[in-house]
Design a protein around this motif. Sequence first.
Motif, mmCIF file in Angstrom:
data_model
loop_
_atom_site.group_PDB
_atom_site.id
_atom_site.type_symbol
_atom_site.label_atom_id
_atom_site.label_comp_id
_atom_site.label_asym_id
_atom_site.label_seq_id
_atom_site.Cartn_x
_atom_site.Cartn_y
_atom_site.Cartn_z
ATOM 1 N N SER A 31 28.933 54.185 13.365
ATOM 2 C CA SER A 31 29.709 54.166 12.126
ATOM 3 C C SER A 31 29.304 53.057 11.162
ATOM 4 C CB SER A 31 31.205 54.029 12.446
ATOM 5 O OG SER A 31 31.707 55.170 13.077
ATOM 6 N N VAL A 32 28.984 51.879 11.688
ATOM 7 C CA VAL A 32 28.724 50.732 10.821
ATOM 8 C C VAL A 32 27.343 50.859 10.178
ATOM 9 C CG1 VAL A 32 30.214 49.239 12.178
ATOM 10 C CG2 VAL A 32 27.766 49.337 12.687
ATOM 11 N N PRO A 33 27.146 50.226 9.018
ATOM 12 C CA PRO A 33 25.837 50.313 8.354
ATOM 13 C C PRO A 33 24.741 49.525 9.055
ATOM 14 C CG PRO A 33 27.346 48.926 7.087
ATOM 15 C CD PRO A 33 28.163 49.571 8.153
ATOM 16 N N GLU A 34 25.121 48.531 9.865
ATOM 17 C CA GLU A 34 24.131 47.725 10.577
ATOM 18 C C GLU A 34 24.709 47.270 11.901
ATOM 19 O OE1 GLU A 34 21.572 43.559 10.023
ATOM 20 O OE2 GLU A 34 23.143 44.106 8.591
ATOM 21 N N LEU A 35 23.956 47.480 12.985
ATOM 22 C CA LEU A 35 24.374 46.991 14.293
ATOM 23 C C LEU A 35 24.023 45.517 14.393
ATOM 24 C CD1 LEU A 35 23.295 50.001 16.505
ATOM 25 C CD2 LEU A 35 25.618 49.121 16.288
ATOM 26 N N HIS A 125 26.911 56.518 10.078
ATOM 27 C CA HIS A 125 27.243 57.892 10.459
ATOM 28 C C HIS A 125 28.520 57.867 11.296
ATOM 29 C CE1 HIS A 125 23.345 59.104 9.000
ATOM 30 N NE2 HIS A 125 23.600 60.371 9.320
ATOM 31 N N HIS A 126 29.636 58.107 10.633
ATOM 32 C CA HIS A 126 30.935 58.130 11.292
ATOM 33 C C HIS A 126 31.333 59.572 11.560
ATOM 34 C CE1 HIS A 126 34.972 56.931 12.414
ATOM 35 N NE2 HIS A 126 35.464 57.828 11.574
ATOM 36 N N LEU A 127 31.603 59.877 12.816
ATOM 37 C CA LEU A 127 31.934 61.246 13.197
ATOM 38 C C LEU A 127 33.297 61.650 12.646
ATOM 39 C CD1 LEU A 127 31.018 63.647 15.093
ATOM 40 C CD2 LEU A 127 32.578 62.642 16.780
ATOM 41 N N THR A 128 33.338 62.804 12.000
ATOM 42 C CA THR A 128 34.613 63.314 11.481
ATOM 43 C C THR A 128 35.075 64.566 12.195
ATOM 44 O OG1 THR A 128 33.451 64.561 9.751
ATOM 45 C CG2 THR A 128 34.236 62.336 9.192
ATOM 46 N N GLY A 129 34.174 65.261 12.873
ATOM 47 C CA GLY A 129 34.577 66.477 13.572
ATOM 48 C C GLY A 129 33.369 67.195 14.147
ATOM 49 N N TRP A 130 33.624 68.259 14.868
ATOM 50 C CA TRP A 130 32.542 69.038 15.477
ATOM 51 C C TRP A 130 33.023 70.465 15.706
ATOM 52 C CZ3 TRP A 130 35.725 65.732 18.011
ATOM 53 C CH2 TRP A 130 36.459 66.250 19.077
ATOM 54 N N THR A 131 32.082 71.339 15.836
ATOM 55 C CA THR A 131 32.355 72.721 16.200
ATOM 56 C C THR A 131 31.339 73.146 17.248
ATOM 57 O OG1 THR A 131 30.964 73.486 14.367
ATOM 58 C CG2 THR A 131 33.348 73.381 13.969
#
Length: 436
Positions: A31-35, A125-131
């Motif tokens: 999710s974060v822009p930089e680890l 890249h923050h997960l919002t959902g999946w199918t």
Amino acid sequence: MTVLIAGGGIGGLTLALSLHQIGVPCRVFESVPELRPLGVGINVLPHAVRELIELGLHDVLDATAVRTSELAYFSKHGKPIWSEPRGLEAGYKWPQFSIHRGRLQQLLLDAATERLGAENILTSHHLTGWTETQDGVRAEFIDRATGKPAGSHEGTVLIAADGIHSAVREKLYPQEGPPIWNGRILWRGITRANSFLTGRTMIMAGHEILKFVCYPISKEAGADGKFDINWVAERHMPPTYQWRREDYNRTAKLDEFLPWFENWNFDWLDVPGLIRNCQHAYEYPLVDRDPIPQWTFGRVTLMGDAAHPMYPIGSNGASQAILDARTLTREILAHGPTQLALSAYEAERRPATTDLVMLNRRNGPEQVMQLVEERAPNGFGVVTEVLSQQELEDIAANYKRVAGFQVEGLNAKPPIVQRAGAQAPRSFKPPSIPSP
């Protein structure tokens, strides 16, 4: 065949390295822009260190981490309660490492970037959902900083390694609510200070209401002759205290908790000095979640703190995430990246971690300090006046059993990924995915 991993922490990166080791492609989404190497010190226990060594990380770990040699418990007066050797000194084939959490994550990230390629570790890249699709799963992402879509990615399975605030767990258990606070606050910091006891000892002093933990996390003394000493001050707060959301980046105010430890200047450790000389400390409410009855839903499963967040008692948080990653890899090696593999992984890991979460709520091996406090609040001559040697040994042995790192048992077992057969070389061809 790509496995999608939501979360680039210790568990997610260990899983990525493990899947690469057996030839299964994967991609990590963070999710974060930089680890960045955030946090403070942690311990990695021998059963987890063994798995990191199997990933070829021994030398980089050993170059920066401290080989913990002893764990020792003390009363609030600094009197010894119980001590035991740890790591190699305890007879394990592998060391126990004390290390800065950020350094551990960074070395895992460096290895993953080198082996998987930077294109397979995606930040913002923050997960919002999946199918679920006919052949796998499609995950949707946003850039959380801007709120803009970050695209969708398809894979065979989705692994949620996205921490105690897991977006996946929230969707699977929408009524669960926030983590559960048990009334205790941790203040954590790192201070440049002199070594103490063996120089590689992890100590815990106090009791359930007021406790102090510290251990070194730098191998060599600096030019000032001092070491990086990681410490944790803990207090059970009154019911009226308004706790704040857990966050390693929340700055602590030393004057809020230093007074409770002002008299803890033992002849072998200056506790108030460690606190007072810390340049930057963090506040962290002690939270976990109730165990849940199911991790795997179709082609999605949970791991690490997304699956079993637990109190940082017994040095098991990061270690259990590493064991999750390796067990899941073993099952993918046996069954391919399929729902069958996810279910087999859950069948082994969920009961084991559930027991550990509940044991940590009872203070795990640290309960010896509380027993001493209850039986001798004004102090004692020698600990066996208030707690028998058998009680001490039984508490320590039971925790090792539940956490899975009894010396003889662990030494006799092969590494997790080898239990299904010989370890796969880099050129290994993954097993075919069985038909639904």
